[in-house]
Every structure is written in structure tokens, then in C-alpha cells.
Design a protein around this motif. Structure first.
Motif, PDB file in Angstrom:
ATOM      1  N   GLY A 165       0.612  -1.320  -0.384  1.00  0.00           N
ATOM      2  CA  GLY A 165      -0.309   0.129  -0.198  1.00  0.00           C
ATOM      3  C   GLY A 165       1.026   1.267   0.411  1.00  0.00           C
ATOM      4  N   LYS A 166       0.591   2.166  -0.452  1.00  0.00           N
ATOM      5  CA  LYS A 166       0.236   3.580  -0.565  1.00  0.00           C
ATOM      6  C   LYS A 166      -0.141   4.327  -0.500  1.00  0.00           C
ATOM      7  N   ASN A 167       0.825   5.847  -0.392  1.00  0.00           N
ATOM      8  CA  ASN A 167       0.014   6.800   0.023  1.00  0.00           C
ATOM      9  C   ASN A 167       0.557   8.167  -1.204  1.00  0.00           C
TER      10      ASN A 167
ATOM     11  N   LEU B 237      -4.396  -1.864   5.638  1.00  0.00           N
ATOM     12  CA  LEU B 237      -3.846  -1.151   5.600  1.00  0.00           C
ATOM     13  C   LEU B 237      -4.714   0.458   4.973  1.00  0.00           C
ATOM     14  N   MET B 238      -5.812   0.206   3.749  1.00  0.00           N
ATOM     15  CA  MET B 238      -7.126   1.133   3.151  1.00  0.00           C
ATOM     16  C   MET B 238      -7.481   2.108   4.991  1.00  0.00           C
ATOM     17  N   GLU B 239      -7.585   1.346   6.837  1.00  0.00           N
ATOM     18  CA  GLU B 239      -7.491   2.200   7.727  1.00  0.00           C
ATOM     19  C   GLU B 239      -6.098   2.842   7.499  1.00  0.00           C
ATOM     20  N   ILE B 240      -4.804   2.151   7.321  1.00  0.00           N
ATOM     21  CA  ILE B 240      -4.083   2.979   7.724  1.00  0.00           C
ATOM     22  C   ILE B 240      -3.566   4.185   6.630  1.00  0.00           C
ATOM     23  N   LEU B 241      -4.095   4.202   5.664  1.00  0.00           N
ATOM     24  CA  LEU B 241      -3.847   4.645   4.803  1.00  0.00           C
ATOM     25  C   LEU B 241      -4.278   6.803   5.270  1.00  0.00           C
ATOM     26  N   ARG B 242      -6.362   6.428   5.827  1.00  0.00           N
ATOM     27  CA  ARG B 242      -7.106   7.294   5.622  1.00  0.00           C
ATOM     28  C   ARG B 242      -6.529   7.798   7.488  1.00  0.00           C
ATOM     29  N   ASN B 243      -5.601   7.667   8.177  1.00  0.00           N
ATOM     30  CA  ASN B 243      -5.294   7.966   8.994  1.00  0.00           C
ATOM     31  C   ASN B 243      -4.487   9.494   8.962  1.00  0.00           C
TER      32      ASN B 243
ATOM     33  N   HIS C 266      -5.207  -5.246  -7.199  1.00  0.00           N
ATOM     34  CA  HIS C 266      -4.686  -3.723  -7.413  1.00  0.00           C
ATOM     35  C   HIS C 266      -6.041  -2.489  -7.095  1.00  0.00           C
ATOM     36  N   TYR C 267      -5.943  -1.938  -5.727  1.00  0.00           N
ATOM     37  CA  TYR C 267      -6.885  -1.260  -5.288  1.00  0.00           C
ATOM     38  C   TYR C 267      -6.756   0.386  -5.617  1.00  0.00           C
ATOM     39  N   PHE C 268      -7.570   1.801  -6.704  1.00  0.00           N
ATOM     40  CA  PHE C 268      -6.583   2.354  -6.644  1.00  0.00           C
ATOM     41  C   PHE C 268      -8.232   3.625  -6.195  1.00  0.00           C
ATOM     42  N   THR C 269      -7.202   5.064  -5.431  1.00  0.00           N
ATOM     43  CA  THR C 269      -8.530   6.120  -5.933  1.00  0.00           C
ATOM     44  C   THR C 269      -9.177   7.008  -6.725  1.00  0.00           C
ATOM     45  N   ALA C 270      -7.874   7.293  -7.452  1.00  0.00           N
ATOM     46  CA  ALA C 270      -7.473   8.320  -7.972  1.00  0.00           C
ATOM     47  C   ALA C 270      -8.150   9.793  -7.859  1.00  0.00           C
ATOM     48  N   THR C 271      -8.499   9.610  -6.508  1.00  0.00           N
ATOM     49  CA  THR C 271      -8.748  11.247  -5.915  1.00  0.00           C
ATOM     50  C   THR C 271      -8.182  11.558  -5.070  1.00  0.00           C
ATOM     51  N   PRO C 272      -8.356  12.360  -4.731  1.00  0.00           N
ATOM     52  CA  PRO C 272      -7.986  12.849  -3.109  1.00  0.00           C
ATOM     53  C   PRO C 272      -8.549  12.741  -1.895  1.00  0.00           C
ATOM     54  N   ASP C 273      -7.272  12.224  -0.705  1.00  0.00           N
ATOM     55  CA  ASP C 273      -7.791  11.906   0.794  1.00  0.00           C
ATOM     56  C   ASP C 273      -9.316  10.871   0.580  1.00  0.00           C
ATOM     57  N   PRO C 274      -8.054   9.661   0.964  1.00  0.00           N
ATOM     58  CA  PRO C 274      -8.338   8.544   0.713  1.00  0.00           C
ATOM     59  C   PRO C 274      -8.923   7.796   1.898  1.00  0.00           C
ATOM     60  N   GLU C 275      -9.954   8.918   2.781  1.00  0.00           N
ATOM     61  CA  GLU C 275     -11.049   8.948   3.867  1.00  0.00           C
ATOM     62  C   GLU C 275     -12.373   9.156   3.233  1.00  0.00           C
ATOM     63  N   ARG C 276     -12.395  10.306   2.411  1.00  0.00           N
ATOM     64  CA  ARG C 276     -13.086  10.282   1.302  1.00  0.00           C
ATOM     65  C   ARG C 276     -13.243   9.903  -0.051  1.00  0.00           C
ATOM     66  N   SER C 277     -12.854   8.705  -0.369  1.00  0.00           N
ATOM     67  CA  SER C 277     -12.165   8.297  -1.417  1.00  0.00           C
ATOM     68  C   SER C 277     -12.985   6.150  -1.635  1.00  0.00           C
ATOM     69  N   VAL C 278     -13.223   6.037  -2.599  1.00  0.00           N
ATOM     70  CA  VAL C 278     -14.096   4.622  -2.611  1.00  0.00           C
ATOM     71  C   VAL C 278     -12.238   3.535  -3.826  1.00  0.00           C
ATOM     72  N   PHE C 279     -11.904   2.900  -2.574  1.00  0.00           N
ATOM     73  CA  PHE C 279     -10.423   1.687  -3.253  1.00  0.00           C
ATOM     74  C   PHE C 279     -10.954   1.156  -4.423  1.00  0.00           C
ATOM     75  N   LYS C 280     -11.028   1.534  -5.348  1.00  0.00           N
ATOM     76  CA  LYS C 280     -12.003   0.322  -6.537  1.00  0.00           C
ATOM     77  C   LYS C 280     -10.671  -0.623  -7.015  1.00  0.00           C
ATOM     78  N   PRO C 281     -11.140  -1.781  -7.198  1.00  0.00           N
ATOM     79  CA  PRO C 281     -10.676  -2.860  -7.904  1.00  0.00           C
ATOM     80  C   PRO C 281      -9.952  -2.973  -9.596  1.00  0.00           C
ATOM     81  N   PHE C 282      -8.760  -3.578  -9.630  1.00  0.00           N
ATOM     82  CA  PHE C 282      -8.485  -3.401 -10.999  1.00  0.00           C
ATOM     83  C   PHE C 282      -7.618  -5.145 -10.541  1.00  0.00           C
ATOM     84  N   ILE C 283      -7.659  -5.819 -11.599  1.00  0.00           N
ATOM     85  CA  ILE C 283      -7.130  -6.831 -11.985  1.00  0.00           C
ATOM     86  C   ILE C 283      -6.716  -7.638 -13.669  1.00  0.00           C
ATOM     87  N   PHE C 284      -5.695  -7.628 -14.100  1.00  0.00           N
ATOM     88  CA  PHE C 284      -4.607  -7.573 -15.523  1.00  0.00           C
ATOM     89  C   PHE C 284      -5.451  -9.357 -15.615  1.00  0.00           C
TER      90      PHE C 284
END
Length: 418
Positions: free
Chosen positions: A24-26, A258-264, A295-313
């Protein structure tokens, strides 16, 4: 503006639930910057082909892997991403005793993309990055303006079986292998005496500059980093809090962890202010090579106000239309010299919707609360769906070929439900 940026995490068995690697990464960037999520398919190239990175051209590889990238919309490289072989890479800005100047070379973000495009394992991606670093160097403005914001880079690189921490100072570097447990990096050098790979002249150079006496045990962070700047102290605080939060879930780390940590926000990991979290990523990679990574990405600022959207190759993925910013080609101010004379509008459709919703959340408490609930419900629904694929695999590829774009569309619809 006092630049600070980014935290990256990885957890491997036995720290995770199940035989999975979780990454995970911010990406913490200037508050007015747009981060897009884009996809590029695998491709073959003729000998002698060049690839134009953000500032310079380098030799193109004969073959590039399919990649999904989260990147500042103005540049070629990426803050973070993954490839079809389930290699994940994120980079961090680091500052040390060696100065970083504005001479244009490869950005750390270019090296993230090049590593993903050319490396089918974490270790191979590491060698791609270090080879290019030694040949072309790193440098150039890392912001879309003339402020000459420059830095060295560290990287966290993972695949299905292991992870590597790679830390650089100009063209010198040190790397540490992570076989199990968890590891995080922030905006400071973190490799100390455990060094599994290194630049052949790493120690010789440090000794020549008086940073190491040649007799005591070599400590990379001690030799190459500043130890007492405000910037380093801020990074150290986030690094320590991130490590503590990972420790609390040790043995049970999941994507949700990790989503909770990235939202902290209290820790500063979810950054606010002139530098803020402009995009976030979480990946779940099963050890079993027959199972897909998600692989989940937000593509928007502030993960607390964003949805982690899934991607599969899978095959036949098209460009991710809701999170792809306008392209200005050779007329882009970034490609003109002198650079950065103006800033074009780089907002993608999801970013525009997110802007409107953020204003509603700030000004209309009841409606904002319902929107946030809709977003969390959508995210939980997708996490549950992805768990089936992570356990059983994907039998019908058509179910996931537009997974990310369809979820982005559902997110935009969730904004208007109240």
C-alpha cells in the motif's frame, strides 16, 4: 510551501492473513495536482527505439509489461503501480548529505514506471532501476512549476514472494531484501547495517567524503542522510506511527488494514494542507501464481473521502476513461522550454465529481454523511467480490475486464444517492 510526502507499506506472510502479500501507498503531492490512474498494455518494440520519459529519452526495452499506474497527470512516470506479473512499486522522496539539483535526468517516478514495465520480479525491477540510475542519473523538478523541488528517491518493490527496499543518493544506492513480516518507508533513509545489494562504490564514496571512517560497521542511513532536520523529523514520526499500526495487526494484515492506515489523518499519513494525499493504492497478491492479484486505487484526493476501486490484469483492458486526464501532446507546457509557463486543466471526470462531493461533505453534514456511507457500502461490496477471485480465481474474464471503470462509474452514482 514546506514539501513532505508519502508513506509506503508492504506485509508478507506470516504478517498477513492467508498466503498473501499486501502492498500500500499514499502519494502526497501538491494540493492542486491531479493524480490519474491509467493502464498500458504489454508491447514489443524494434531495436533502437527510444522512449520519452518526463524530461529525457532513454533506450526502449524490446518488450514492456502491461502496467496500471497512479501518477501525477503532468508527467510520464508514476508515484505507484503494478504490472501483469504482480510486481508493485512505490517511491518516496528522500533528502541527504548529497545535494539533489534540478538538472534534468530521470525522475524517481520515471524509474517506478520503467521498473514495472521491464521487471517481471521484484529483484529484476530493482536491477532495472539501478542500471538506469547509474547510466542516466536522477534529477529535474518534481513539481509542475519552476520551484525546483528536487529530491533523491527510495523505493519499495514487491512481488508474490518477496520485497526489496531500495534507497538512493544520486547514482549511489543500497538495497535490503524483505523475506517475511512487514516493512514501511517514509521520507528518510531507513537501511542501516543490513545491506543485501549495493552500488560497487557506495562505501568508497562515503569514506572519501568523510561520512564513514572505513573501520566501524557501515551504516547506510547514518552515512548518507541528514539526521536532524525538521523534514526528517516529520518523516520519522510518520514512519514510526505507520510501523506501530502495522505491528498492532501483525499476523492479521489485510487490504482493509492498509486502507485504514492510509486513511489515518492524526498520524499525518493521510496528509492535509498544501501537500496532501492526492492518490492511494492497496494491492493484494496471493502467493499462489494461479490466482490473480487485486490492485485498488482511489485516483482522487483524501482516501477517507474516496473509494478504493479494484483492478485485475486480464486481456483486452481498455484505457480507464473515468480516471484518465486530458492529453495535450507536444503542446503541453511541460514539454515546452522553458517549462511550466502555464498549467492546463488536467482534471479527469472522477476528479471533477469528487471536487463537487468534497464541497458537499464540507457544507452539508447530513447529505455528506449519507454520501460517505454510500461510498463505504460500495467499497465493502467490492472487497467481498474480490475475495472470491482471490480464493477461486477468475473463470470468466469478461466479468473483470472493465472492473475498475465500472466501479468508478458506480462511485460517481453513489455520490448522487441521498
Amino acid at each position: 510551501m514546506f514539501p513532505t510526502s508519502c508513506d509506503t507499506f508492504v506485509a508478507l506472510p506470516p504478517s498477513t492473513e492467508g498466503q498473501r502479500v499486501v502492498f500500500g501507498k499514499n502519494a502526497d503531492r501538491p494540493c492542486d495536482e491531479v493524480q490519474e490512474v491509467v493502464y498500458f498494455p504489454a508491447k514489443d518494440y524494434k531495436p533502437g527505439t527510444k522512449v520519452e520519459c518526463t524530461y529525457i529519452e532513454v533506450e526502449q526495452a524490446a518488450h514492456t509489461n502491461a502496467v496500471v499506474l497512479s501518477r501525477p497527470a503532468w508527467l510520464w512516470g508514476a508515484e505507484m503501480g503494478a504490472n501483469e506479473h504482480q510486481v508493485c512499486i512505490g517511491n518516496e522522496a528522500v533528502w541527504g548529505r548529497e545535494g539533489s539539483d534540478g538538472e534534468e535526468a530521470l525522475l524517481g517516478m520515471d524509474l517506478v514506471r520503467l521498473g514495472l514495465e521491464r521487471g517481471d520480479t521484484a529483484e529484476k525491477a530493482l536491477h532495472v532501476i539501478t542500471d538506469l540510475l547509474e547510466k542516466h542519473g536522477q534529477g529535474g523538478s518534481c513539481m509542475e512549476d519552476n520551484c525546483n523541488f528536487t529530491y533523491h528517491n527510495s523505493f519499495l518493490i514487491s512481488d508474490r514472494t518477496e520485497a526489496w527496499v531500495l534507497e538512493t543518493s544520486r547514482q549511489h544506492w543500497a538495497a535490503e531484501k524483505v523475506k517475511e513480516g512487514f516493512r514501511n518507508i517514509s521520507n528518510e533513509y531507513s537501511i542501516t547495517t543490513r545491506i543485501d545489494k549495493e552500488h560497487p562504490k557506495l562505501r568508497e564514496y562515503a569514506q572519501s567524503r568523510g561520512w564513514w571512517d572505513g573501520n566501524t560497521e557501515f551504516n547506510f542511513a547514518q552515512a548518507y542522510s541528514f539526521m536532524t532536520t525538521a523534514r526528517i523529523e516529520a518523516a520519522d514520526s510518520r514512519y514510526c506511527v505507520g510501523k506501530t499500526m502495522m505491528e498492532k495487526s501483525n499476523g492479521h494484515i489485510t487490504a482493509q488494514t492498509l486502507m485504514e492506515i492510509l486513511r489515518n489523518k492524526e498520524s499525518g499519513i493521510n496528509m492535509e494542507g498544501e501537500f496532501l494525499t492526492t492518490g492511494s493504492m492497496v494491492s493484494v497478491i496471493p502467493r499462489d501464481p494461479t490466482l490473480p492479484g487485486v490492485h485498488y486505487f482511489t485516483a482522487t484526493p483524501d482516501p477517507e473521502r474516496s473509494v478504493f476501486k479494484p483492478f485485475i490484469f486480464v486481456n483486452d483492458i481498455k484505457q480507464l476513461k473515468h480516471t484518465c486526464s486530458p492529453w495535450y501532446g507536444p503542446d503541453d507546457p511541460v514539454k515546452q522550454k522553458p517549462r511550466f509557463k502555464s498549467k492546463p486543466d488536467r482534471k479527469h471526470p472522477l476528479f471533477r465529481k469528487h471536487d463537487v462531493v468534497s464541497a458537499i461533505i464540507e457544507t452539508n453534514k447530513e447529505r455528506g454523511k449519507q454520501i460517505m456511507q454510500n461510498m463505504r457500502d460500495l467499497e465493502r461490496e467490492k472487497l467481498a467480490e474480490m475475495e472470491t477471485f482471490l480464493v477461486k480465481g477468475v473463470e470468466d474474464m469478461t466479468l473483470v475486464v472493465d472492473l475498475f471503470s465500472e466501479t468508478a462509474q458506480e462511485e460517481m452514482e453513489a455520490y448522487s444517492k441521498h
